[in-house]
Design a protein around this motif. Sequence first.
Motif, PDB file in Angstrom:
ATOM      1  N   ALA A 136       3.770  12.485   1.578  1.00 51.09           N
ATOM      2  CA  ALA A 136       2.826  11.882   0.631  1.00 51.09           C
ATOM      3  C   ALA A 136       2.873  10.360   0.724  1.00 51.09           C
ATOM      4  CB  ALA A 136       3.143  12.337  -0.789  1.00 51.09           C
ATOM      5  N   GLU A 137       4.096   9.793   0.749  1.00 51.93           N
ATOM      6  CA  GLU A 137       4.230   8.340   0.858  1.00 51.93           C
ATOM      7  C   GLU A 137       3.619   7.834   2.163  1.00 51.93           C
ATOM      8  OE1 GLU A 137       5.158   6.403  -1.425  1.00 51.93           O
ATOM      9  OE2 GLU A 137       6.949   7.056  -2.503  1.00 51.93           O
ATOM     10  N   ALA A 138       3.904   8.550   3.262  1.00 52.31           N
ATOM     11  CA  ALA A 138       3.394   8.124   4.560  1.00 52.31           C
ATOM     12  C   ALA A 138       1.876   8.229   4.612  1.00 52.31           C
ATOM     13  CB  ALA A 138       4.024   8.963   5.670  1.00 52.31           C
ATOM     14  N   GLY A 139       1.323   9.308   4.077  1.00 44.60           N
ATOM     15  CA  GLY A 139      -0.126   9.469   4.076  1.00 44.60           C
ATOM     16  C   GLY A 139      -0.824   8.416   3.240  1.00 44.60           C
ATOM     17  N   GLN A 140      -0.238   8.097   2.098  1.00 43.58           N
ATOM     18  CA  GLN A 140      -0.842   7.081   1.243  1.00 43.58           C
ATOM     19  C   GLN A 140      -0.777   5.707   1.908  1.00 43.58           C
ATOM     20  OE1 GLN A 140       0.021   7.565  -2.875  1.00 43.58           O
ATOM     21  NE2 GLN A 140      -0.241   5.414  -3.370  1.00 43.58           N
ATOM     22  N   ALA A 141       0.359   5.402   2.532  1.00 41.15           N
ATOM     23  CA  ALA A 141       0.482   4.117   3.227  1.00 41.15           C
ATOM     24  C   ALA A 141      -0.494   4.039   4.392  1.00 41.15           C
ATOM     25  CB  ALA A 141       1.915   3.920   3.714  1.00 41.15           C
ATOM     26  N   ASP A 142      -0.606   5.127   5.151  1.00 34.76           N
ATOM     27  CA  ASP A 142      -1.537   5.144   6.290  1.00 34.76           C
ATOM     28  C   ASP A 142      -2.967   4.957   5.812  1.00 34.76           C
ATOM     29  OD1 ASP A 142      -2.138   5.871   9.214  1.00 34.76           O
ATOM     30  OD2 ASP A 142      -3.323   7.357   8.114  1.00 34.76           O
ATOM     31  N   GLY A 143      -3.319   5.656   4.712  1.00 32.71           N
ATOM     32  CA  GLY A 143      -4.671   5.517   4.179  1.00 32.71           C
ATOM     33  C   GLY A 143      -4.961   4.107   3.708  1.00 32.71           C
ATOM     34  N   ALA A 144      -3.974   3.483   3.075  1.00 31.24           N
ATOM     35  CA  ALA A 144      -4.178   2.127   2.559  1.00 31.24           C
ATOM     36  C   ALA A 144      -4.410   1.132   3.698  1.00 31.24           C
ATOM     37  CB  ALA A 144      -2.980   1.713   1.714  1.00 31.24           C
ATOM     38  N   VAL A 145      -3.632   1.242   4.783  1.00 29.87           N
ATOM     39  CA  VAL A 145      -3.806   0.285   5.884  1.00 29.87           C
ATOM     40  C   VAL A 145      -5.097   0.566   6.648  1.00 29.87           C
ATOM     41  CG1 VAL A 145      -1.331  -0.176   6.096  1.00 29.87           C
ATOM     42  CG2 VAL A 145      -2.367   1.602   7.504  1.00 29.87           C
ATOM     43  N   ARG A 146      -5.489   1.837   6.759  1.00 26.09           N
ATOM     44  CA  ARG A 146      -6.761   2.136   7.425  1.00 26.09           C
ATOM     45  C   ARG A 146      -7.940   1.632   6.601  1.00 26.09           C
ATOM     46  NH1 ARG A 146      -6.354   5.421  11.829  1.00 26.09           N
ATOM     47  NH2 ARG A 146      -4.351   6.494  12.131  1.00 26.09           N
ATOM     48  N   LEU A 147      -7.807   1.740   5.284  1.00 24.07           N
ATOM     49  CA  LEU A 147      -8.858   1.227   4.409  1.00 24.07           C
ATOM     50  C   LEU A 147      -8.975  -0.285   4.566  1.00 24.07           C
ATOM     51  CD1 LEU A 147     -10.874   2.106   2.211  1.00 24.07           C
ATOM     52  CD2 LEU A 147      -9.061   1.730   0.524  1.00 24.07           C
TER      53      LEU A 147
END
Length: 547
Positions: free
Chosen positions: A386-397
């Motif tokens: 969950a932490e990794a997915g949220q971080a990945d989503g934030a940087v892609r955004l």
Amino acid sequence: MSTEAGIDEGRAAFREHRWTDAFRSYTDADRLGGLPAADLEQLATAEILTGNTPAGVDTLTRAHEEYLVLGDVAGAARCAGWIGMQLMNLGDAAPAGGWFARGQRLADELPEPDAVQGFLLVPAGLGKLFGGDPAGAREVFSQAAEFGRRFQDKDLSALSLLGTGQATLMLGSADEALRMFDEAMVAVTSGEVSPIPSGIIYCAVIGNCHLAFDLQRALEWTVALDRWCTDRPDMVSFSGQCQHHRAELFRLHGAWTEALGAAAVAQALFAKGDPQAGYGGYYEQGEIQRLTGRLDDAESSYRQAARSGYDPQPGLALLLLARGEATQAQSMIRRAASEEDGATRRHLLPAMVEIELAAGDLKAAVRGAAELESFARENPKPMVRAEAGQADGAVRLAGDDPAAASQSLRQAWRLWQQLGVPYEAARCRVLIGLACRALGDEASALMDFEAAHAGFLELGAAPAAAWAASLMQASADDAGSAAGPLTPRETEVLRLVASGKGNRAIAAELYLSEKTVARHVSNIFLKLGLSSRAAATSYAYQHGLAG
């Protein structure tokens, strides 16, 4: 009461985990005629467990001296080792080192190998562990474990397994480390391990489960620790640490009132003599204060936590970010991450990504997210995914790839929902809304913002609620409405507040009770992230809501 009767009563109370009774009986017997060395050790344990560690150290010193008189060198060396361990817990590093050196000298004098030689490897292993040499620590703990097996010493075996697991976690093998922790806990929960090593293992295992992002395992062992402490109601040592772990779980699961209560109990037990409870009690209190917008109070709590010698991170860096000091927050989290071991560094990565993005360093944020993603591939626990997915989503955004961001964020949101972590789920929902907005789907974006806003309001997370409200306001402005997240009644109350009326006058004008008006004003402040009537008045004029 005779000396013999007092000793018998002390031993019986000790076996039954009645530490206060053991202390009283042993103390009476000691006053009447003195105690044998082994009973002095038990008296010291009772003193330490009931919160009087300095007295316990003094009694252990007496036991050490008594063993020397008797010619029991192994017993004297063992006491020296435990004195050193207790002094380390009190922060007295130099005296602790002296006692470890004395214990090692005595152990070297033994004509035959003994379990105490393995026990004295434990502080050496801890020195390497927290000195940045986990590989060396694992080797030392392995040597200690061999002594434990050879002499069938359950305490030594369990402590060695704990240390080996901690070193293994720092080296990046979380699953292997967690198996070791579970095995150590089996020895503790089956009653094979004596009281002080049991408490050490309970608290260390739970803390390391959090470092490994294994929320379910942390919950299970916290429940077990809570039960263990409850069965020993007069125990102070380790009980405060239990309350710290309870506070952390309550916070993650959105029970913030309960988290504050547990943190307060931890602080009280710290004051009574649990030296390891202070950091967690104040840090968790600071986290709730930060999340609810009480930033000055949070800073005070973090400063109290820092007095323990531990760095209150990532909370303090996130507090600076909440105050708009992104550059200072960036410097602080980078410094903290560079100084920590691998396991603790990984625990800081989600906050690091958030802060790097806020500071405008997308490349650094991408590196942090990639490091977290790499760890998630090796150790695919739900929380780290969950932490990794949220971080990945934030940087892609932030990198103008909203479609890929939305995919990562939706996976992370589902994991947060399954884990029952409402604050992070709501934060993730806001990021999903931003991705939808970037893709031109404003209707879906508004639904995500509204859902997140409701979640933040339920938690009492005023700053995050204001963030979501500002995003909802953008949608409302596009639609020609300035009220944003406010209900029609709240909008009317805000108009009257902006006109200078007090709650009683507003109640009279709207035919409401003064209590109801006060509730509306509180909701307005929470929804808009405001802290005063003056700020509410300013908001009303800025958004065309004043009368």
